[in-house]
Design an enzyme around this catalytic site. Structure first.
Site, short mmCIF file in Angstrom:
data_model
loop_
_atom_site.label_atom_id
_atom_site.label_comp_id
_atom_site.label_asym_id
_atom_site.label_seq_id
_atom_site.Cartn_x
_atom_site.Cartn_y
_atom_site.Cartn_z
N ASN A 35 0.85 -1.20 0.00
CA ASN A 35 0.00 0.00 0.00
C ASN A 35 0.88 1.25 0.00
O ASN A 35 0.59 2.25 0.67
CB ASN A 35 -0.93 -0.02 1.23
CG ASN A 35 -2.01 1.03 1.15
OD1 ASN A 35 -2.31 1.56 0.07
ND2 ASN A 35 -2.60 1.36 2.28
N SER A 124 -4.98 2.87 17.72
CA SER A 124 -6.00 3.76 17.17
C SER A 124 -7.06 4.10 18.21
O SER A 124 -7.37 3.28 19.08
CB SER A 124 -6.67 3.05 15.99
OG SER A 124 -7.83 3.74 15.59
N TYR A 149 -10.65 -4.79 11.53
CA TYR A 149 -9.51 -3.87 11.63
C TYR A 149 -9.35 -3.36 13.07
O TYR A 149 -8.28 -3.42 13.66
CB TYR A 149 -9.68 -2.67 10.67
CG TYR A 149 -8.89 -1.47 11.09
CD1 TYR A 149 -7.53 -1.40 10.85
CD2 TYR A 149 -9.49 -0.41 11.79
CE1 TYR A 149 -6.78 -0.31 11.28
CE2 TYR A 149 -8.75 0.67 12.22
CZ TYR A 149 -7.40 0.73 11.97
OH TYR A 149 -6.67 1.79 12.41
N LYS A 153 -6.33 -3.95 16.27
CA LYS A 153 -5.63 -2.96 17.12
C LYS A 153 -5.81 -3.31 18.60
O LYS A 153 -4.85 -3.26 19.38
CB LYS A 153 -6.16 -1.55 16.83
CG LYS A 153 -5.83 -1.03 15.44
CD LYS A 153 -4.32 -0.89 15.23
CE LYS A 153 -3.95 -0.49 13.82
NZ LYS A 153 -2.52 -0.63 13.53
#
Ligand code: UD1
Length: 340
Positions: A35, A124, A149, A153
């Site tokens: 990415n 996050s 996602y 974390k």
């Protein structure tokens, strides 16, 4: 001091490489280019004056990571950015996210396990979900994750805590909970490079302003916020990058032990409409927007209490919303004229 920067060619990673050099560290970049673009190395060279050492490596490759630890034995710290981060995609492809984000973390920790290293982890604010109290402090309860996602974390933080609690590793760990990183370097030579249609607000604004997208949809204007659109704590990526240097410095101290976690935000919330208007004010460019339905999974409002980061990291943000917008715009214009 050499610092391994995984995901060092990505958005936050590349800005952190610059700040590491500014602070006298020697960054060693590891990135699988899944990415990111290898030409960011040339862009970094234009800013820091030399091309940093780069290892192209997928951190899920256990043997490759072991070989990396042999090739780079004398690193003083690791800043681990490399991870998949698209919330929507993680809902569609959970195994891809769990495999990548956990294998890479565990392989990396394993490879340097016995060395006295400082380890900075990219976490996050997503771990807070919709907090009951705002601004949200690091003591607020971690809420059930809204996406695979987000879950990676949360679980990664648990993995790091358990590793420290076991007393078997020599790491000192700092987890940094990012709010919403935006903006670009003042040289406009590095910035966010979304692949395909941007999912995040600010790249969507800049791509709309430059004419790549016809209009931006504001996801909901019926929230319980000053103008009905969602509130987030936007932080300039250069301020965020500097916090990683501060985290390393904290971990280097003899009196720092084990594991700790810090919010990285400005401490102030802005609505989606405020961000769009700040962009228009900072750049003089009108943004074609429409109000649309809410986006599934969005929290209504979140902004961070940054007292702990200010006090313990000795760090605070310096760049405001208009600079975030103008720098993101300069980068969008640069990349339109100089495609990588
Ligand atoms: C999300 C994640 C965050 C993650 C980040 C990385 C949550 C709660 N947050 O941030 O952890 O690190 O993505 O991708 O899971 N918006 C629009 N129109 C658009 C795009 C966005 O109105 O076209 C709005 C959103 O509804 C939101 C705000 O802009 O209110 C910011 O959205 P975005 O940039 O996607 O970030 P988050 O969802 O806050």
């Amino acid at each position: 001091m050499k610092i391994l920067v995984t995901g060092g060619l990505g958005f936050i990673g590349s800005h952190t490489v610059v700040e590491l050099v500014n602070a006298g560290y020697e960054p060693v970049i590891v990135d699988d280019l899944s990415n990111s673009d290898p030409k960011i190395l040339d862009q970094l060279a234009k800013i820091i004056g030399y091309k940093p050492v780069f290892h192209k490596l997928d951190l899920c490759d256990e043997a490759g990571v072991k070989a990396l630890a042999v090739a780079e034995p004398d690193v003083a710290g690791i800043i681990h950015f490399a991870a998949f981060k698209a919330v929507g995609e993680s809902v569609q492809k959970p195994l891809k996210y769990y495999r990548n984000n956990f294998y890479s973390l565990i392989n990396l920790l394993d490879a340097y396990y016995s060395k006295p290293l400082n380890f900075v982890f990219s976490s996050s604010c997503t771990v807070y979900g919709q907090p009951e109290q705002l601004p949200v402090t690091e003591e607020a309860p971690v809420q059930p994750a809204q996406s695979p996602y987000g879950n990676t974390k949360q679980i990664a933080e648990e993995i790091l805590k358990d590793m420290i609690a076991s007393g078997t590793s020599s790491y000192k760990v700092v987890s940094l909970r990012y709010f919403n990183p935006v903006g670009a370097h003042e040289t406009a030579l590095i910035g966010e490079l979304p692949i395909g249609v941007p999912q995040n607000l600010v790249p969507f604004i800049t791509q709309t302003a430059i004419g790549k997208r016809e209009k931006i949809t504001v996801f909901g204007n019926d929230y319980d916020t000053p103008d009905g659109s969602c509130v987030r704590d936007y932080i300039h990526v250069v301020d965020l990058a500097k916090a990683h240097v501060a985290a390393l410095k904290l971990a280097e101290r003899d009196d720092y032990q084990g594991y700790d976690v810090f919010n990285l935000g400005t401490g102030q919330g802005s609505t989606v409409l405020e961000v769009i208007h700040a962009f228009e004010k900072a750049t003089g460019v009108k943004v074609n927007y429409q109000i649309g339905p809410r986006r599934a999974g969005d929290v209504e409002k979140v902004w961070g209490d940054v007292t702990k980061s200010t006090n313990k990291l000795g760090w605070k943000t310096e760049l405001g919303l208009e600079t975030m917008m103008s720098s993101a715009w300069e980068w969008e214009k640069y990349i339109a004229q100089n495609p990588l």
